[in-house]
Structures are given as C-alpha cells and as structure tokens.
Design a protein around this motif. Structure first.
Motif, PDB file in Angstrom:
ATOM      1  N   VAL B  96      58.931  53.639 123.549  1.00 44.11           N
ATOM      2  CA  VAL B  96      57.848  53.270 122.631  1.00 44.11           C
ATOM      3  C   VAL B  96      58.435  52.607 121.378  1.00 44.11           C
ATOM      4  N   SER B  97      57.967  51.383 121.052  1.00 41.92           N
ATOM      5  CA  SER B  97      58.456  50.686 119.860  1.00 41.92           C
ATOM      6  C   SER B  97      57.808  51.253 118.612  1.00 41.92           C
ATOM      7  N   VAL B  98      58.616  51.650 117.652  1.00 44.03           N
ATOM      8  CA  VAL B  98      58.067  52.165 116.396  1.00 44.03           C
ATOM      9  C   VAL B  98      58.793  51.529 115.222  1.00 44.03           C
ATOM     10  N   MET B  99      58.062  51.406 114.111  1.00 39.46           N
ATOM     11  CA  MET B  99      58.689  51.013 112.865  1.00 39.46           C
ATOM     12  C   MET B  99      59.607  52.135 112.402  1.00 39.46           C
ATOM     13  N   ASP B 100      60.478  51.800 111.484  1.00 40.11           N
ATOM     14  CA  ASP B 100      61.346  52.792 110.859  1.00 40.11           C
ATOM     15  C   ASP B 100      60.513  53.528 109.805  1.00 40.11           C
ATOM     16  N   PRO B 101      60.198  54.817 110.032  1.00 43.87           N
ATOM     17  CA  PRO B 101      59.308  55.510 109.090  1.00 43.87           C
ATOM     18  C   PRO B 101      59.887  55.592 107.679  1.00 43.87           C
ATOM     19  N   ALA B 102      61.213  55.492 107.561  1.00 45.57           N
ATOM     20  CA  ALA B 102      61.861  55.682 106.257  1.00 45.57           C
ATOM     21  C   ALA B 102      61.952  54.395 105.446  1.00 45.57           C
ATOM     22  N   ASN B 103      61.500  53.292 106.010  1.00 43.32           N
ATOM     23  CA  ASN B 103      61.689  51.984 105.382  1.00 43.32           C
ATOM     24  C   ASN B 103      60.327  51.430 104.967  1.00 43.32           C
ATOM     25  N   VAL B 104      60.174  51.072 103.697  1.00 36.10           N
ATOM     26  CA  VAL B 104      58.869  50.533 103.269  1.00 36.10           C
ATOM     27  C   VAL B 104      58.733  49.035 103.563  1.00 36.10           C
ATOM     28  N   ASP B 105      59.849  48.358 103.853  1.00 36.31           N
ATOM     29  CA  ASP B 105      59.775  46.910 104.109  1.00 36.31           C
ATOM     30  C   ASP B 105      59.337  46.667 105.544  1.00 36.31           C
ATOM     31  N   PHE B 106      58.235  45.986 105.706  1.00 37.93           N
ATOM     32  CA  PHE B 106      57.653  45.863 107.042  1.00 37.93           C
ATOM     33  C   PHE B 106      57.237  44.420 107.306  1.00 37.93           C
ATOM     34  N   PHE B 107      56.956  44.166 108.575  1.00 40.55           N
ATOM     35  CA  PHE B 107      56.600  42.833 109.073  1.00 40.55           C
ATOM     36  C   PHE B 107      55.097  42.844 109.348  1.00 40.55           C
ATOM     37  N   PRO B 108      54.270  42.270 108.455  1.00 39.13           N
ATOM     38  CA  PRO B 108      52.816  42.276 108.715  1.00 39.13           C
ATOM     39  C   PRO B 108      52.509  41.453 109.970  1.00 39.13           C
ATOM     40  N   ASN B 109      51.751  42.026 110.868  1.00 35.94           N
ATOM     41  CA  ASN B 109      51.487  41.337 112.131  1.00 35.94           C
ATOM     42  C   ASN B 109      50.253  41.919 112.808  1.00 35.94           C
ATOM     43  N   GLU B 110      49.531  41.056 113.522  1.00 36.92           N
ATOM     44  CA  GLU B 110      48.323  41.497 114.228  1.00 36.92           C
ATOM     45  C   GLU B 110      48.646  42.290 115.491  1.00 36.92           C
ATOM     46  N   ARG B 111      49.877  42.199 115.973  1.00 40.02           N
ATOM     47  CA  ARG B 111      50.128  42.666 117.341  1.00 40.02           C
ATOM     48  C   ARG B 111      51.300  43.642 117.462  1.00 40.02           C
ATOM     49  N   PHE B 112      52.365  43.409 116.696  1.00 40.23           N
ATOM     50  CA  PHE B 112      53.471  44.361 116.754  1.00 40.23           C
ATOM     51  C   PHE B 112      53.747  44.866 115.338  1.00 40.23           C
ATOM     52  N   LYS B 113      54.482  45.956 115.258  1.00 40.95           N
ATOM     53  CA  LYS B 113      54.830  46.528 113.956  1.00 40.95           C
ATOM     54  C   LYS B 113      56.344  46.606 113.883  1.00 40.95           C
ATOM     55  N   GLY B 114      56.935  45.832 112.996  1.00 44.61           N
ATOM     56  CA  GLY B 114      58.380  45.841 112.827  1.00 44.61           C
ATOM     57  C   GLY B 114      58.758  46.166 111.394  1.00 44.61           C
TER      58      GLY B 114
END
Lengths: 385, 385
Positions: B96-114
């Motif tokens: 399962v692909s997940v964002m890094d919960p400890a990191n506030v810098d994220f990739f805004p996207n309609e389909r995936f969460k990076g």
C-alpha cells in the motif's frame, strides 16, 4: 463498429491499471471518493485489489466502517446520512492508515495524514464558499528568532488590496499540537468564515495571521538539529518554556513583520489572539505574559492550570480590576466530550473565583476542528468592537 | 532518582504508542523522517510495528529500497548520497502506497499522495529559501465558466504591496494531469525560484498566476456530476476539447479577473503562458488558439502532434512570418528520458520544417518536477524583455 467497441473495452480495462510513469508515484485509476449523495449519505471508494481488509475511519463515525471489494478491486462503503460539516477521515488498509488518494482536501499535520470530507448543508454553513466578496490568503516568510525563517499564512479581508489607505485590526490565530500554520485555512476555513461574517455585517474586516506553533521544530529543521518530541504534558515545565519561546517569536518577530508589511491599526485595542489546543495554551501564555499587547483573547479547547496561573501569572487573578480593564474579551470555549473539558472547567472556576471577567461557550462534541469552526464563528463578531 | 527514571522510561514507552484522541486520526509517535545527513545520504523512518514489508519508493532511486524494522517497530533505510533537489517519494507498506506521516511537505494531487524530499545543495539551489526579499503567494477565488468558482494560486513579486502604482507583467503557469493549482508552488517552488532570480537581477519582477488545469473536474464537483476519467491519449479529440474548455476559462474568466484585481501591464507583450505535461498541452492550445493574447509561450515536457497543428492551428506553420512576429519566445523543453521525448522532438522538427522560430532545451531526466524547476529557471529570465 465492433472494432471501436473492442478498443473502448480495452481502454476501460487500461484505466483500471495504475499508470506507471518512470520514477513517478503510481498514478492510480480513477476512484471517485468521497461522493456525497443527495440524501447526505457518503460513498467512499478506494482501489486496492491486493488488500485483505479495508476500513473507513472518520470523525463522523463512532467506529471504523468495514468496506467491501468489488470485482475490479475497488473497496467501497456508504455511510450516513452525515450531518453537514467538514470532517477528517482516512482509510485503514490492512492496518495501515492512508489518506484518500482520490481526494485533494487534506489535513496538514506533522504526524498523521488525513483527508477531509465536506458535507454541505441545505442552507450554506458558516464556512461555505458563497457568492460574497472574498478575501485572500497569502503564504509569507518572516525573519524569526535564532535567525530562522518562519512561515505565516495571512488572511486579508475583501477589498484589502483596493482600499490603499485603510488600516485593519489583526487577529493572531494559532493551531494545535502537530498542526501546521496551514490548518486554520485548510481545515478551519477561517477565510470563508470571515468572508461570510463580513458580508453579513457581523464581523469587522480584519487581517488574520496564522503562525506555526512549533518553534522548536523550525529551529531544529533549519539548524540541522534533532526535532524534539512533544513535551510530556500540557502543564509541564517544558511545555511552558516552549510556549514562552513561541510568545517571544510572536511578539518580537511576527508582530513587527506584520505591522511593517500590512496596513494595520496600532495598539492592543487592535490586536486579538486566539488558538486551538496547544495554540490555545500558547494564546493564554502569550497574552497573559504580554498584557499590554492584546485586548482580545480567545481560547478554543484549552486552559491553564490554577497552579500555573498562580506561579506564572499571579497578577491576572491578583489584580482583577487591571485584568478586566486590559482585556475587552477573555473567551474560553470547549466541548463537553473534549478530553480537556474538566481542566477547562477548573480554569473557568479559577477565573470566576478571582473575579476575572470572561465569556465562555460550552458546546457538545470533542477536541475537533468541527468545534473550532463554531468557536471562530462565535468569537470573530466580538472582536474590535 | 529511581522513581524519576522509571517515570521517564514509562513516558518514553508511551511515546511509542499512537495517541488516540477520540474520533481523531491516530497521532503517531515521533518518527523523524526524512533526515538528510551531512554526507547527503538520507534516512527515512516509518513506524508500523505490525507491517510485514515496508519499502521506500522515490524519484531519487532506480528501484524501491527495502526498509528494516527495529525492536520498537520502526522501519528505516538510509539511501544515497542523493543529488541535491526536491523529489517525490512514498512508502510502500505491505503493497500500500502511503505518504510519510512525519513529513509535512507533500505533493498535491487528485490521484496519488506523495511526500517531498528536499536535499539542499552546498551552494543554494535555484529554488532554495535564501535571505533575499520574498514575494507572496496568495490563494484566490474567481468566477469561472458555467457559473463555477475557480481557484487560483498567485505569486506577487517582492515589493508588490509597497509599490502602489507600479504595474507588472503576468506569467500564466499551468500544472499537469492530476496536479492541482498548488503544484507549481508546493512542488515547483516557483515563488522561491522567482525571488532568487529577481534578487540576482536575472528575471523581471512579474506576477505568476497558477490556475487548475482540470475544468471538467471543477464543473462536476460544483454541479454534482460525475468526475470524468482522463481522456484516452494526449492527442485525442476529448483531450483537445478539454484543452479548449480550459483556454476558454483562462481567456474569458481568469485573465479578466487577474487584470481587474492585480496591477497588471496590458496587452500580449506583458502576458506569458507556460505549463508542464497536460498544462504544456493546454499552454500550446491556448496560445495558438489566441495568438493575440500571449507573446511568450513556454512548454515543459509537452508537445502538439503535427496532425493537430495541421488541422487545428494551420496558420501557425502556414504563416511563419506572422507567428514569428507574434511570439517573442516560443520555448519547448523536454528530458531525454521523458516518455514524451520522441513526440516532442517530432513537434520541434515540425516547427523547424515550417520556419517557426523556437528555443529548445533538451536535458537529461524524465517527466519530473525536478526538470520542471530547471525549465522555469531557464525561461523566467527570457520573459518580458
């Protein structure tokens, strides 16, 4: 004709596969999620053909809701009807918490990653995007303590850019533990709450400045140090020291930056401070430690212990006449299911026993951003009047 | 002393458990992640005591990197050294692909969460936060096509607020498929790139307007319809129709909104348009369909097919003298590993064969935001000169 149909079937099939672009996060197929139905039930969809168990967890549920998988590997559940509001939620996929990949509305946080469900009311709620003049939300950098660069999110009211000589009062608004400077905007929707209140003539046009409450993390990030864990307890010595570091950054760095770069009205009578949870503690510690700086103090789901009041801010209760003269509004709100409810009531009892004037609002609900929105909407009309 | 130690051990132990606040997403314990080490290796940490397999996937890796679990249930891996840049990444937890919960810098996207890894250079990179005057980034609403409300992210250069009579040229900048209006800010860091280029005297102060490229999703969201899937193919009839809907919104709604609400210089000579991937296609289709509106056209990892050029924009190559006179800059850039590389070269060959002037930059690398940042930094200095 047949060829077209075959091609279409192939394309639909391809849409069900994650699109792998070299080195990019997999761009999943199109799951529509969440989908608010006409009866305000809400359908959630999550594509995970290989998962064994997927649940929905959210602040609109009393427990996690099981999801079921269809033949294409998409897990779904419909819940509700859900009372109109904005709620954090996430999927729990084989025990792993994940954001909803199909939803762009998210909960900025240092520690967990949640998505946001927005169930609109039949009548627009106070945070609804309505056809009224809109203010603007800006991301700014400011020179902070210890030569760090801090981040601010700043709301300017409708017409700010056009009214080139008009000056405005400022509301400093601080979010909670592990929240970032974005949460009052992205989760609390304070920009829309203010747009709506101002359009109705209920709140004065004001600037809202949203700093990040975690100075220690910023210093560690920028100086290459180790990010410290949360202090053990809201009343611990470390929590108090950190709140003082925050107050120092706010008073000596943020306020001068804002008053230099925005058209602000001067003096305590034109400054309010408020915050949620840790931000409420920082609000109280900043305001009570700098009683000449703010005439309006708003805490949302936060308190100070009588012990801290006695040791750190003795004059607040010791000279209530001065306190009552300095603070035009001393507001405390909390939900009856909030885990800080009891401590907050003790704080109110302490203020009352010492003849310190305050206004309080006790609602239902817990330590949530649903409540925070209510509290902002209740307090903004009382500021700068 | 002993009691204190036992208490400390208990507290440390408690920190290892997710803190469950009623109805809130679990606030996990403190994993520091990512941590860039002095030698530019990077350590990633993810707490998942019950996971069986955790991998790191990121655009700085050629394949996923296995992570190993310690006794406290934290998975870790150190990779690199990593070349300084900003990279999308995520964890793959039991598939399962997940964002890094400890990191506030994220990739805004309609389909995936990076999440985003930021490895700073020994010398500050072009997108680094430096001690230079900073512009401001604002979130705005505008009245869009079909009575929808659109969202814009707008960069105003340093000094914009203070220079009350000065007017500025505008660069319209559009992100890619499944990106949102936030990506050029949050992932592309165009605000910092421009702050730095302006401070060095390399770029003219300009306003940058970042719309959302997906008009269909907005209309569906606001009208209660079903969000349509991506068109099948970048050259499909549907993709062309959607690009025209975007162009219509940009030209008839966004530009008038911006020119009414910001201090803008008039005319095509003061308008540039650029975009990445789908946004590059929208850039070309908007500019070539409205040749009186933009004097500067920048595409990053995008092209139009010779067939579409012939059927939709015949005059561009048919009357090259007019085209060359209208466009002061016609820029096309792509990476040699980009999956659109071949089509982009064909587009350049088509322009060349028809004597349409262009500038091109072929780099290494693929269809990535690392490349986009390079392209923005290369083109911004060429605008409005």
């Amino acid at each position: 004709m047949k060829k077209n149909k075959a091609l279409k079937a192939l394309l639909i099939c391809l849409l069900c596969l994650p699109v792998l672009v070299k080195g990019q996060p997999p761009r999943g197929p199109l799951a529509m999620s969440p989908r608010v139905n006409a009866d305000k039930t809400v359908t959630f969809n999550y594509i995970a053909p290989n998962a064994k168990d997927v649940k929905l967890s959210g602040q609109f549920l009393t427990g996690a809701a099981a999801m079921t998988k269809n033949e294409q590997g998409m897990w779904s559940v419909t819940v509700g009807p859900v009372k109109p509001d904005i709620y954090p939620y996430n999927f729990v996929v084989d025990g792993v918490s994940v954001m909803d990949p199909a939803n762009v509305d998210f909960f900025p946080n240092e520690r967990f990653k949640g998505s946001l469900l927005d169930v609109k009311g039949d009548e627009p709620l106070i945070h609804a995007l309505k056809d009224v003049p809109h203010g603007s939300v800006s991301y700014e950098y400011y020179p902070g303590v210890e030569n760090t660069t801090g981040s601010l999110v700043v709301y300017t009211p409708p017409g700010y850019d056009k009214s080139q000589n008009k000056k405005y009062p400022v509301f400093y608004l601080i979010s909670g533990t592990t929240d970032t400077e974005e949460d009052f905007f992205k989760v609390g929707r304070v920009n829309l709450i203010l747009d709506n209140l101002i359009a109705e003539g209920k709140a004065k046009p004001m600037i809202i400045v949203m700093p990040n409450g975690n100075i220690e993390a910023r210093v560690a990030d920028q100086k290459g140090g180790l990010k410290p864990a949360d202090p053990a307890g809201r009343e611990s010595e470390e929590a108090i020291t950190r709140a003082k570091n925050f107050a120092n950054d706010l008073v000596t760095k943020v306020i001068p930056y804002v008053e230099k770069n925005y058209r602000t009205l001067p003096g305590a009578a034109n400054r309010a401070i408020g915050g949620f949870s840790r931000g409420g503690g920082e609000t109280l510690r900043t305001a009570l430690g700098n009683m000449d700086k703010f005439a309006y103090v708003c805490t949302y789901s936060a308190y100070l212990s009588p012990k801290e009041m006695e040791t750190e801010y003795k004059d607040v209760a010791g000279k209530p006449a001065v306190t009552n003269q300095k603070f035009k509004l001393f507001w405390v709100s909390v939900g009856s299911e909030d885990f800080l409810y009891k401590s907050t009531v003790e704080f109110l009892d302490y203020l009352k026993a010492h003849n310190v004037n305050y206004k309080s609002l006790i609602t239902g609900g817990g330590h949530t951003w649903m409540n925070v929105k209510q509290y902002v909407a209740a307090t903004a009309p009382l500021l700068f009047k």
